[in-house]
Design a protein around this motif. Structure first.
Motif, mmCIF file in Angstrom:
data_model
loop_
_atom_site.group_PDB
_atom_site.id
_atom_site.type_symbol
_atom_site.label_atom_id
_atom_site.label_comp_id
_atom_site.label_asym_id
_atom_site.label_seq_id
_atom_site.Cartn_x
_atom_site.Cartn_y
_atom_site.Cartn_z
ATOM 1 N N ASP A 1 41.553 42.382 -1.420
ATOM 2 C CA ASP A 1 40.428 41.898 -1.065
ATOM 3 C C ASP A 1 39.600 42.778 -1.851
ATOM 4 O O ASP A 1 39.625 44.123 -2.103
ATOM 5 C CB ASP A 1 39.910 41.831 0.329
ATOM 6 C CG ASP A 1 40.322 40.333 0.280
ATOM 7 O OD1 ASP A 1 40.599 39.819 -0.088
ATOM 8 O OD2 ASP A 1 40.577 40.329 2.236
ATOM 9 N N HIS B 1 35.732 39.697 6.165
ATOM 10 C CA HIS B 1 36.225 38.475 5.991
ATOM 11 C C HIS B 1 35.544 37.624 5.738
ATOM 12 O O HIS B 1 35.747 36.355 4.926
ATOM 13 C CB HIS B 1 37.720 39.142 6.574
ATOM 14 C CG HIS B 1 38.706 40.195 5.781
ATOM 15 N ND1 HIS B 1 38.386 41.290 6.515
ATOM 16 C CD2 HIS B 1 39.197 39.999 4.784
ATOM 17 C CE1 HIS B 1 38.932 42.008 5.833
ATOM 18 N NE2 HIS B 1 39.701 41.445 4.818
ATOM 19 N N LYS C 1 50.445 41.460 3.475
ATOM 20 C CA LYS C 1 48.825 40.460 3.670
ATOM 21 C C LYS C 1 49.400 38.989 3.991
ATOM 22 O O LYS C 1 49.632 38.560 2.936
ATOM 23 C CB LYS C 1 48.625 40.182 2.181
ATOM 24 C CG LYS C 1 48.032 41.236 2.002
ATOM 25 C CD LYS C 1 47.319 42.315 2.878
ATOM 26 C CE LYS C 1 45.425 41.673 2.799
ATOM 27 N NZ LYS C 1 45.152 42.304 3.748
ATOM 28 N N ARG D 1 31.888 40.258 -2.640
ATOM 29 C CA ARG D 1 30.665 40.163 -1.271
ATOM 30 C C ARG D 1 30.157 41.145 -1.342
ATOM 31 O O ARG D 1 29.805 41.749 -2.317
ATOM 32 C CB ARG D 1 32.239 40.964 0.344
ATOM 33 C CG ARG D 1 33.492 40.616 0.495
ATOM 34 C CD ARG D 1 34.274 41.898 0.926
ATOM 35 N NE ARG D 1 35.777 40.609 1.459
ATOM 36 C CZ ARG D 1 36.364 42.163 1.912
ATOM 37 N NH1 ARG D 1 36.818 42.898 1.227
ATOM 38 N NH2 ARG D 1 37.282 41.044 2.124
ATOM 39 N N ARG E 1 43.344 52.702 7.648
ATOM 40 C CA ARG E 1 43.784 51.040 7.337
ATOM 41 C C ARG E 1 44.955 51.860 6.158
ATOM 42 O O ARG E 1 44.360 51.955 4.673
ATOM 43 C CB ARG E 1 42.937 49.594 6.651
ATOM 44 C CG ARG E 1 42.272 49.232 7.461
ATOM 45 C CD ARG E 1 41.430 48.018 6.536
ATOM 46 N NE ARG E 1 42.093 47.292 5.786
ATOM 47 C CZ ARG E 1 42.260 45.661 6.291
ATOM 48 N NH1 ARG E 1 41.309 45.358 7.328
ATOM 49 N NH2 ARG E 1 43.248 44.978 5.006
ATOM 50 N N GLU F 1 37.025 48.291 4.333
ATOM 51 C CA GLU F 1 37.729 47.913 3.642
ATOM 52 C C GLU F 1 37.243 49.053 2.001
ATOM 53 O O GLU F 1 35.403 47.657 1.619
ATOM 54 C CB GLU F 1 38.465 47.074 2.648
ATOM 55 C CG GLU F 1 39.147 45.889 3.863
ATOM 56 C CD GLU F 1 40.008 44.756 3.370
ATOM 57 O OE1 GLU F 1 40.403 43.888 4.159
ATOM 58 O OE2 GLU F 1 39.341 43.951 2.346
ATOM 59 N N CYS G 1 41.726 47.388 1.683
ATOM 60 C CA CYS G 1 42.723 45.964 1.761
ATOM 61 C C CYS G 1 43.894 45.950 2.224
ATOM 62 O O CYS G 1 44.342 45.054 3.189
ATOM 63 C CB CYS G 1 42.599 44.934 1.007
ATOM 64 S SG CYS G 1 43.281 42.988 1.249
HETATM 65 MN MN MN Z 1 40.607 41.954 2.887
#
Ligand code: MN
Ligand code: TRP
Length: 471
Positions: free
Chosen positions: A448, A376, A137, A389, A130, A418, A91
């Motif tokens: 995250d 997300h 952020k 999550r 990523r 992520e 993230c």
């Molecule tokens: Mn994120």
């Protein structure tokens, strides 16, 4: 940065092939400064920010225009359903946990997932991390209350620190330089790992970490690795000299991040001597977040003039007009591979919200890559306050994404996730379930919650199954 406008070097008669332009006149890399811009830090007002940008703008580019064009071509295959996109990583990258091992481990899990996807689907996997720049952020509020003290929100290590003191949260422009240098060192490692032997298909077995190999996903992966070994031996027995096939020994791997801090991106944007087009050399691909995709805003205007492949996050509030407006602004030339729409709708909303978008974009003739960010739209706070999550929600959104594409006859191009290779406990569920009571065990993310190594591999197998049903 004292920006000498360089309009004179840009074709103004439309002969430049750059994909978009700001409506009024000529695009410049600093033109975004005249437009409304959101989610930029309050830098201390002593000129240090502009001095740092000046230093970055005279530093070498991190990636090269030709590499960005290669990625656009690969994404054009994704748009047609002839390749699959795997975009994955942290993230938010950290200044603290940066070392060669952490880069190698993040690469390792992505390579493993790519092997599973490629072997099971028979399609090439376009691999984008990523990584090497994912340091900024956007936040829902500029400040937060911690123990009664109002602190600036954490905006990524490129801006400030996660610590909960006033000093830690103060934006420091020198962090931009550190982000640049860490990105450069990360890219250097990624280039060596992917081209120097680590990503060789003869080494598929060696990518399984101890804690993964004990699991059901690990065993399943070992079977694929055995079959790849066998296929390589078979080719050799047939007289194909594997040493003469660099594509077996080297992986193509690209970098990406959310291009949030526009001053930093501007400083790394350079004119390609070969084509006269402008490329943001901070990463091969950059994307615009859900919070910064305003059609009349600075981010869209900046992105319109760079020639990299670009992405936009699309959340549940996005209207059809907004999405079509983004396609028009960012890819008026309808160049396949130029634009990726990354939907993050949530496991429930995806069913109703995605099909109308797919129809509208298809009917407008825009050759976008559709990617599913199943992370997300499925984030919530557990009882103990940890952001988390559910693995099952993540799978459900991906399944909904594939179903919507099947019903509209469009192409489910890829996933955007992520993750980390580490054995963290940040997302709930998976085959060896992380429970709510166990979230605190190894909750290490600075932003995250990420899938751990086992959940990531499990996810790759599930996506591969969905892809096989497509084929
Ligand atoms: Mn994120
Ligand atoms: N060069 C191909 C690719 O990048 C095949 C390949 C080599 C590969 N090493 C890999 C694929 C590791 C996945 C993972 O796709």
């Amino acid at each position: 940065m004292s920006d000498q406008p360089r309009e004179s070097q840009l074709a103004t008669d439309g002969s430049s092939s750059h994909p978009g332009a700001v409506t009024s006149g000529v695009w410049t890399r600093s033109g975004w400064r005249d437009l409304p811009v959101v989610q930029q830090p309050d830098w201390p007002d002593d000129g240090a920010f502009e001095r740092v940008l000046k230093q970055i703008s005279s530093s070498p580019p991190l990636v090269f225009a030709g590499e960005c064009r290669d990625l656009t071509a690969e994404l054009a295959l994704v748009a047609k359903g002839e390749a699959f996109l795997l975009q994955a990583g942290d993230c938010a990258e950290s200044f603290e946990t940066f070392n060669a091992e952490s880069v190698r481990e993040r690469l390792r899990v992505i390579l493993q997932m790519a092997v599973v996807l490629t072997y099971s689907s028979g399609l090439p996997t376009v691999k984008i991390g990523r990584i090497a720049g994912q340091f900024a952020k956007p936040r829902s509020a500029p400040t937060e209350l911690v123990d009664g003290i109002e602190l600036a929100s954490f905006r990524g290590h490129m801006v400030n620190d996660v610590g909960t003191s006033l000093a830690a949260r103060a934006p420091d422009p020198h962090r931009l330089l550190r982000a640049y240098h860490q990105s450069s060192a990360t890219l250097n490692l990624l280039r060596s790992f992917t081209k120097g032997g680590f990503a060789d298909l003869n080494r598929v077995h060696s990518w399984t970490q101890e804690f993964v190999s004990q699991s059901a996903e690990g065993a399943r992966y070992e079977r694929i690795a055995d079959e790849i070994d066998r296929a390589l031996r078979f080719m050799k027995a047939c007289g194909v000299d594997p040493r003469s096939q660099p594509s077996l020994h080297e992986a193509d791997f690209y970098t990406s991040h959310e291009a949030l801090i526009l001053g930093y991106e501007e400083a790394l944007t350079r004119e390609d001597a070969l084509t006269g087009d402008w490329y943001d050399s901070s990463a091969h691909m950059v994307w615009i977040g859900e919070r910064t995709r305003q059609l009349d805003g600075a981010h869209v205007a900046f992105f319109a003039g760079i020639s990299n492949p670009v992405g936009v996050k699309v959340g549940p509030s996005a209207t059809i007009d907004e999405v079509l407006g983004l396609c028009e602004a960012l890819n008026p030339g309808r160049i396949p591979g130029r634009l990726t729409l990354i939907t993050r709708l949530g496991s429930k909303a995806v069913v109703s919200a995605l099909p109308p978008l797919l129809r509208a974009v298809r009917d407008a003739g825009h050759p976008v890559v559709w990617a599913c960010d199943p992370m997300h739209g499925n984030t919530f706070s557990a009882a103990n306050g940890r952001k988390t999550r559910r693995f099952d929600d993540i799978l459900a959104e991906i399944a909904g994404f594939f179903a919507a594409h099947r019903s509209e006859g469009t192409v489910p191009g890829g996933v955007h996730v992520e993750l980390t290779s580490d054995d963290v406990t940040e997302c709930l569920g998976g085959s060896r379930a992380v429970l709510e009571s166990g979230l605190g065990d190894r909750y290490e993310t600075i932003c995250d919650p990420r899938l751990n190594g086992r959940q990531s591999l499990d996810l790759a197998f599930r996506v591969a199954e969905l892809l096989r049903h497509e084929g």
